[in-house]
Design a protein around this motif. Structure first.
Motif, PDB file in Angstrom:
ATOM      1  N   GLN B 269       0.822  -1.287   0.036  1.00  0.00           N
ATOM      2  CA  GLN B 269      -0.009   0.025   0.102  1.00  0.00           C
ATOM      3  C   GLN B 269       0.770   1.461   0.104  1.00  0.00           C
ATOM      4  OE1 GLN B 269      -0.764  -2.637   1.782  1.00  0.00           O
ATOM      5  NE2 GLN B 269      -2.515  -3.469   0.610  1.00  0.00           N
ATOM      6  N   LYS B 270       0.199   2.443  -0.460  1.00  0.00           N
ATOM      7  CA  LYS B 270       1.009   3.548  -0.688  1.00  0.00           C
ATOM      8  C   LYS B 270       1.909   4.180   0.881  1.00  0.00           C
ATOM      9  CE  LYS B 270      -0.492   8.164  -2.447  1.00  0.00           C
ATOM     10  NZ  LYS B 270      -0.817   9.199  -1.204  1.00  0.00           N
ATOM     11  N   ARG B 271       1.120   4.131   1.714  1.00  0.00           N
ATOM     12  CA  ARG B 271       1.956   4.522   2.670  1.00  0.00           C
ATOM     13  C   ARG B 271       3.425   3.710   2.987  1.00  0.00           C
ATOM     14  NH1 ARG B 271       3.057   2.731   8.118  1.00  0.00           N
ATOM     15  NH2 ARG B 271       1.418   1.202   7.975  1.00  0.00           N
ATOM     16  N   ARG B 272       3.301   2.299   2.745  1.00  0.00           N
ATOM     17  CA  ARG B 272       4.582   1.414   2.996  1.00  0.00           C
ATOM     18  C   ARG B 272       5.541   1.928   1.795  1.00  0.00           C
ATOM     19  NH1 ARG B 272       4.741  -2.444   6.239  1.00  0.00           N
ATOM     20  NH2 ARG B 272       6.741  -1.523   6.510  1.00  0.00           N
ATOM     21  N   ARG B 273       5.065   2.238   0.568  1.00  0.00           N
ATOM     22  CA  ARG B 273       5.946   2.501  -0.428  1.00  0.00           C
ATOM     23  C   ARG B 273       6.647   3.594  -0.473  1.00  0.00           C
ATOM     24  NH1 ARG B 273       2.775   1.013  -6.425  1.00  0.00           N
ATOM     25  NH2 ARG B 273       1.934  -0.590  -5.590  1.00  0.00           N
ATOM     26  N   GLU B 274       5.950   4.560   0.586  1.00  0.00           N
ATOM     27  CA  GLU B 274       6.648   5.866   0.618  1.00  0.00           C
ATOM     28  C   GLU B 274       7.337   5.909   2.072  1.00  0.00           C
ATOM     29  OE1 GLU B 274       3.153   8.518   1.083  1.00  0.00           O
ATOM     30  OE2 GLU B 274       2.833   8.521  -1.108  1.00  0.00           O
TER      31      GLU B 274
END
Lengths: 124, 379
Positions: B269-274
Motif C-alpha cells: 500500500q501507498k504508505r509503505r511505498r513512501e
C-alpha cells in the motif's frame, strides 16, 4: 485378432502380422488420471524399442511413452490430438497411440503376455 | 537421518477421511495429502467452478501475534512485510510477503486483524506449509518482546470454494452471507468456535475456516453431506489457482524474486511505498520507480501442448528471454496456460513468444491474468 504383449512401463502392443498397434494400458491411464494432451508418434519415424515414442500429459504432469518394439511408424492416432480423454475411456481400444511396422519380431519375446502382466500388476 | 525425503510424513486430522473417500495420497510439504479423489482432477476443478469444493488445507501454518494494542502489533509485523497493517480495520484481511534484506520473498502470507474488540492487538497469520517452521523462527527472532508469538498447531483449516460456498456455509453460520472478500469473523457452528475468512486460492468466492483439530472432522463431514459440496484435492487446487493467476510459493515466487517482479505490488500500500521500513525496501522502491528487469506474465500456448515449469521462453529470433514457473492445462479454459518470468522488454501483453517444449519451439503469446475471471465477493 492379434496377440497382446505388455512392458513393465505399462505400454501394450497388439501384433497382427508384422504390424504392431501400441498404447498405454488401463492401469497406466488410471495412474495418470485425466489425460489432457497426447503427442502421438510421427508417421515415418523409426522407433527403437525402449526409446521415447510419444508423450502423454495429465493435468499434473507429462509422462514419456516408450516404444514397446522397434520399427517404422506407419500410422498415428490423430483422434487423440482433439480428444485426449479417449485414452482414459478406452486405452487398449480406441485410445491407441500408433502403429509400428515391426523391424525385429524377436523383440516381442522380452515382453510379458497378458497373464504375466496381470501377475506383475499384482506386485505393484 | 537428516535426509528430508526420508523423514516421516505428517498427517492432517482429516487423513482418515481422505482415505475413506478414496483419495490418492501424495507427499506434499512434509504431509501425506490428497492429490485427487476418484472422480479426478478435471471433475473436481469444474465442480469448484460451478458448485462448492471442500479443501483440507490444515497443513498450512497458523499463528497469532498478540500485543498490547493494534498499533503496536501492526508496527512490529510491518518491520518484516511490505503491507500496510496499521490501517487494517477490525476483521480485515490482507495478502503480504515476508521479505529478505534483498527484497526476495521468503513466503507469502495472509494477515488478519481480529474482528473481536477484546482481542484488539491480535493479528492472525497464515503461512505456507512448506515454509512454516522457518517463518515461525523468523517471527520469533525479529518480533520485539512486547509481542507474543502463539503458534496454533492444534488448529485445522478448511477451504470451501465456489459459487455455492456462500449459500452452503450460511446454513451453518448465517453471518457469513454478507461478509466482504478479504474480511474475517469469529463465530460458532453448533457451539463450536470457528474463525472464518472470505478468501481462498481458487479465484472463486469462498471461505477459509479455522477450527480446532478435534472438531474439523465433524465439520468436514457435515459440509460434505450438503449436496453442493464435494472434496477437492491438491491437483485441482493447483489448476484452479493457475487459472486464477495466483502465485505458488517455491515456483512463481521465491527468495530470488521481488514482489514487483512478481507483479504483486498491489499488495504494497501507498504508505509503505513512501515510508519503507521493511526488508528489501531499496529494491522495491527502485523497481517501482524504474520498473523491474523482469516481470511475471501470463502465457497462452497456441496449441494444445502444456508448457510445464522450467520451460524456456524464447523471442521470435530464438533468444532466451525467460522461463515458465507454473504451467499446465486449464480445465475451465479448456486449454494450456502458464505463467513465468520474462525480460521486461518482452513483457507486453500480446507479444509473440516461443516455448521450447521437448526441444521444439511452440508458438505462444503473453496474456493478461487471470486466465479465468476472478469471482470474489465484493458485495
Amino acid at each position: 485378432m492379434g496377440t497382446t504383449h505388455y512392458t513393465k512401463d505399462h505400454e501394450y502392443v497388439r501384433v497382427d502380422g508384422d504390424v504392431a498397434t501400441f498404447g498405454i494400458t488401463d492401469y497406466a491411464q488410471s495412474q495418470l488420471g485425466d489425460v489432457v494432451f497426447v503427442e502421438v508418434p510421427k508417421v515415418g519415424a523409426h522407433l527403437k524399442q525402449g526409446a521415447e515414442a510419444a508423450v502423454v500429459e495429465s493435468v499434473k504432469a507429462a509422462s514419456e511413452v516408450y516404444a514397446p518394439v522397434s520399427g517404422e511408424v506407419i500410422e498415428a492416432n490423430s483422434a487423440l490430438e482433439g480428444t485426449p480423454a479417449i485414452v482414459n475411456e478406452d486405452p487398449e481400444g480406441k485410445g491407441w497411440f500408433g502403429k509400428i511396422k515391426l523391424s525385429n519380431k524377436s523383440e516381442l519375446d522380452a515382453l510379458m503376455n497378458e497373464a504375466d502382466y496381470k501377475t506383475y500388476l499384482s506386485t505393484l | 537421518m537428516t535426509d528430508p525425503a526420508s523423514a516421516p510424513t505428517k498427517r492432517t486430522p482429516l487423513y482418515d477421511l481422505h482415505v475413506s473417500l478414496g483419495a490418492r495420497i501424495v507427499p506434499f510439504a512434509g504431509y501425506d495429502m490428497p492429490v485427487q479423489y476418484p472422480t479426478g482432477i478435471l471433475t473436481e476443478h469444474q465442480w469448484t467452478r460451478t458448485e462448492a469444493g471442500l479443501f483440507d488445507v490444515s497443513h498450512m501454518g497458523q499463528c497469532f501475534l498478540v500485543g498490547p494494542d493494534h498499533a503496536t502489533t501492526a508496527r512490529a509485523l510491518e518491520t518484516l512485510i511490505p503491507a500496510d497493517i496499521l490501517n487494517l480495520k477490525p476483521g480485515q484481511q490482507r495478502y503480504s510477503q515476508f521479505l529478505n534484506a534483498e527484497g526476495g520473498i521468503l513466503d507469502d502470507i495472509m494477515v488478519t486483524r481480529s474482528a473481536v474488540a477484546e482481542e484488539d492487538g491480535t493479528l492472525m497469520v497464515v503461512v505456507n506449509a512448506g515454509c512454516k517452521e522457518q517463518d515461525f523462527a523468523h517471527l520469533a527472532k525479529h518480533l520485539p518482546n512486547t509481542i507474543k508469538l502463539i503458534l496454533a498447531p492444534h488448529r485445522a483449516l478448511l477451504a470451501l470454494q465456489g459459487p455455492k460456498a456462500a449459500s452452503v456455509l450460511a446454513r451453518f453460520a448465517p453471518d457469513v452471507a454478507s461478509m466482504q472478500f478479504m474480511t474475517a469473523l469469529s463465530t460458532k457452528i453448533d457451539g463450536v468456535p470457528v474463525h472464518i475468512s472470505r478468501s481462498g486460492y481458487s479465484g472463486e468466492d469462498g471461505y477459509e475456516i479455522s477450527i480446532h483439530q478435534d472438531k474439523v472432522r465433524w465439520l468436514a463431514d457435515r459440509l460434505l453431506k450438503e449436496s453442493e459440496v464435494k472434496p477437492i484435492g491438491l491437483g485441482a487446487r493447483d489448476s484452479l489457482r493457475l487459472e486464477a493467476g495466483l502465485c505458488l510459493y517455491g515456483h512463481d515466487i521465491d527468495t530470488t524474486t521481488s514482489p514487483v517482479e512478481a507483479q504483486i505490488q498491489w499488495s504494497i500500500q501507498k504508505r509503505r511505498r513512501e515510508e519503507g521500513g521493511f526488508p528489501g525496501f531499496e529494491r522495491v522502491k527502485r523497481e517501482l520507480a524504474d520498473g523491474p528487469m523482469r516481470k511475471r506474465v501470463g502465457i497462452k500456448p497456441e496449441g494444445r501442448a502444456p508448457a510445464r515449469e522450467g520451460t524456456e521462453i524464447h523471442d521470435e529470433i530464438g533468444n532466451k528471454i525467460g522461463v515458465v514457473t507454473s504451467g499446465g492445462f486449464g480445465p475451465t479454459l479448456n486449454g494450456p496456460c502458464a505463467m513465468g518470468y520474462v525480460d521486461t522488454a518482452h513483457a507486453q501483453i500480446g507479444r509473440r513468444i516461443s516455448l521450447i517444449v521437448r526441444g521444439t519451439a511452440m508458438p505462444a503469446e503473453i496474456t493478461a491474468m487471470p486466465f479465468v475471471p476472478n469471482r470474489f465477493y465484493r458485495g
